[in-house]
Design an enzyme around this catalytic site. Structure first.
Site, PDB file in Angstrom:
ATOM      1  N   LYS A  53      -3.905  -0.013   8.196  1.00  0.00           N
ATOM      2  CA  LYS A  53      -3.622  -1.066   7.219  1.00  0.00           C
ATOM      3  C   LYS A  53      -3.142  -2.303   7.976  1.00  0.00           C
ATOM      4  O   LYS A  53      -3.942  -2.985   8.601  1.00  0.00           O
ATOM      5  CB  LYS A  53      -2.621  -0.560   6.175  1.00  0.00           C
ATOM      6  CG  LYS A  53      -3.148   0.656   5.408  1.00  0.00           C
ATOM      7  CD  LYS A  53      -2.290   1.014   4.234  1.00  0.00           C
ATOM      8  CE  LYS A  53      -2.661   2.358   3.627  1.00  0.00           C
ATOM      9  NZ  LYS A  53      -4.062   2.531   3.279  1.00  0.00           N
ATOM     10  N   SER A 106       1.787   2.569  -3.504  1.00  0.00           N
ATOM     11  CA  SER A 106       0.612   1.722  -3.287  1.00  0.00           C
ATOM     12  C   SER A 106      -0.045   1.220  -4.557  1.00  0.00           C
ATOM     13  O   SER A 106      -0.744   0.203  -4.525  1.00  0.00           O
ATOM     14  CB  SER A 106      -0.417   2.474  -2.442  1.00  0.00           C
ATOM     15  OG  SER A 106      -0.866   3.638  -3.116  1.00  0.00           O
ATOM     16  N   HIS A 127       2.390   1.390   3.671  1.00  0.00           N
ATOM     17  CA  HIS A 127       2.228   0.063   3.067  1.00  0.00           C
ATOM     18  C   HIS A 127       3.426  -0.839   3.352  1.00  0.00           C
ATOM     19  O   HIS A 127       3.735  -1.727   2.548  1.00  0.00           O
ATOM     20  CB  HIS A 127       2.008   0.197   1.565  1.00  0.00           C
ATOM     21  CG  HIS A 127       0.645   0.690   1.194  1.00  0.00           C
ATOM     22  ND1 HIS A 127      -0.448  -0.152   1.090  1.00  0.00           N
ATOM     23  CD2 HIS A 127       0.194   1.940   0.942  1.00  0.00           C
ATOM     24  CE1 HIS A 127      -1.515   0.567   0.764  1.00  0.00           C
ATOM     25  NE2 HIS A 127      -1.157   1.825   0.668  1.00  0.00           N
TER      26      HIS A 127
END
Length: 391
Positions: A241, A182, A210
């Site tokens: 996310k 990340s 991610h």
């Protein structure tokens, strides 16, 4: 007693401030979106993990409203007592299908998911081999287990092989890596990792927080990107996310692993169930992902445009094609100051420094979103140029 402790804590906070490492929290007075209001100013938001722009998507918001009426606000219980609704089981099934795994267990966050895996599956007879740049939740989860702990340099397959040889006498060997790191936007070499796992009889675990939703041909993450979905034993991830940006996490894995987690994983057994409104809205998000690739294509185009523009402007950005784009600054105080100059120019970004990244590697991590327009992307490149010349 606390009088002395108070002074000690204040001294530590003063040290953090003087080193330029203080992390203030800016208050947003609007919904999370590509444009937000901060301190009464409308600014472009380039620091949220809102990859697909779904945090305020009307279809997702409407699904959440409907879920409140049907399922209520909260469960007030853990899963095995009276905290499991049909919507939780449906989401687990849909995530399993989407990720190509045998089963899925929901958690209140991916931090909890990572915190609940290692202690459950590994003991002193076993070994876990972890990438040096893995997320803090993986590091903390490993610490909770009694397994032998080995570490290899980021994406260094020669060192990973050496660590696997060191762990040859262990009963079980588990390689664990972020799918995407990340702070750098680098992608783990999963095919090579799986090849080594096959050679040394190890399991593979990937935290794909991610990546799921937008990486890979159909957004199913780094295992799909590398064509190794059937060779991965455990995938952990978040709903916080790309998948709507609320909260919640999961472990998708072999059936026997999930069965054991439901019986022994402490964050699962002793935490309230995921709020039903999030579970229900997440089902709508999966519908969107499976029926349209428009958001993924916009995100890829925005990412390519930003990376090309920043490179032409002479900025030091880490290579890759992920929408996490670290703009390297080096000095922590300068990274924080540049973020403030950018805010003055209408761009909301954050400077990252130690302990989030190593000393001397401070950066501004820009995060692209499908919700950004091409004009937004061009504007942030111009703002970086202005902020640099203002020094």
């Amino acid at each position: 007693m606390f009088t002395n402790v108070r002074e000690q804590l204040r001294a530590t906070l003063d040290e953090i401030t003087e080193a330029g490492l203080l992390k203030p929290e800016r208050v947003i007075s609007t919904p999370q979106s590509s444009q937000v209001s901060v301190a009464g100013r409308e600014v472009l938001n380039f620091c949220a993990n809102n990859y697909l722009g779904l945090a305020d998507d009307p279809a997702v918001v409407e699904a959440a409203k409907e879920a409140l009426d049907r399922w209520g606000f909260g469960m007030a219980s853990v899963r095995f007592i009276c905290g499991t609704q049909e919507v939780h089981k449906e989401l687990e099934s849909r995530l399993s299908d989407f990720l190509g795994m045998e089963d899925t267990v929901l958690y209140s966050s991916c931090f909890d998911a990572n915190g609940g895996v290692f202690e459950t599956l590994l003991d002193a007879q076993d070994a876990v081999i972890s990438d040096a740049l893995n997320h803090a939740s993986i590091i903390d989860g490993i610490r909770l287990s009694k397994a032998q702990r080995l570490r290899y340099a980021n994406r260094d397959m020669a060192e990973l092989e050496s660590r696997l040889k060191e762990a040859s006498e262990a009963r079980r060997r588990l390689i664990v890596t972020d799918g995407v790191f990340s702070m750098d936007g680098y992608v783990a070499p999963l095919r090579e990792i799986c090849d080594l796992a096959d050679r040394y009889d190890a399991m593979v675990m990937v935290d794909d927080s991610h990546a799921v939703g937008f990486v890979g041909p159909t957004g199913r993450g780094t295992p799909e990107l590398h064509g190794v979905t059937d060779r991965i034993d455990i995938i952990t991830g978040t709903l916080g996310k790309a998948l709507g940006g609320a909260s919640g996490g999961y472990v998708a894995a072999r059936k026997e692993i999930c069965d054991l987690l439901r019986q022994r994983s402490r964050p699962y057994l002793f935490s309230n169930s995921l709020a039903p409104v999030i579970a229900s809205a997440s089902l709508r998000i999966l519908d969107l992902l499976e029926t349209s690739s428009d958001a993924r294509e916009r995100l890829r185009a925005n990412t390519a445009r930003f990376r090309e523009g920043m490179t032409k402007a002479g900025f030091d950005i880490l290579p890759g094609d992920h929408p996490i784009v670290p703009v390297m600054i080096g000095d922590a105080a300068e990274a924080a100051a540049m973020a403030e100059r950018l805010l003055d120019l209408g761009i909301y970004v954050i400077g990252f420094s130690y302990p989030v990244v190593p000393h001397g590697q401070a950066r501004i991590r820009v995060q692209l979103s499908a919700a950004h327009s091409t004009e937004d992307v061009d504007r942030v490149i111009e703002a970086f140029t202005q902020a640099r010349t203002a020094v």
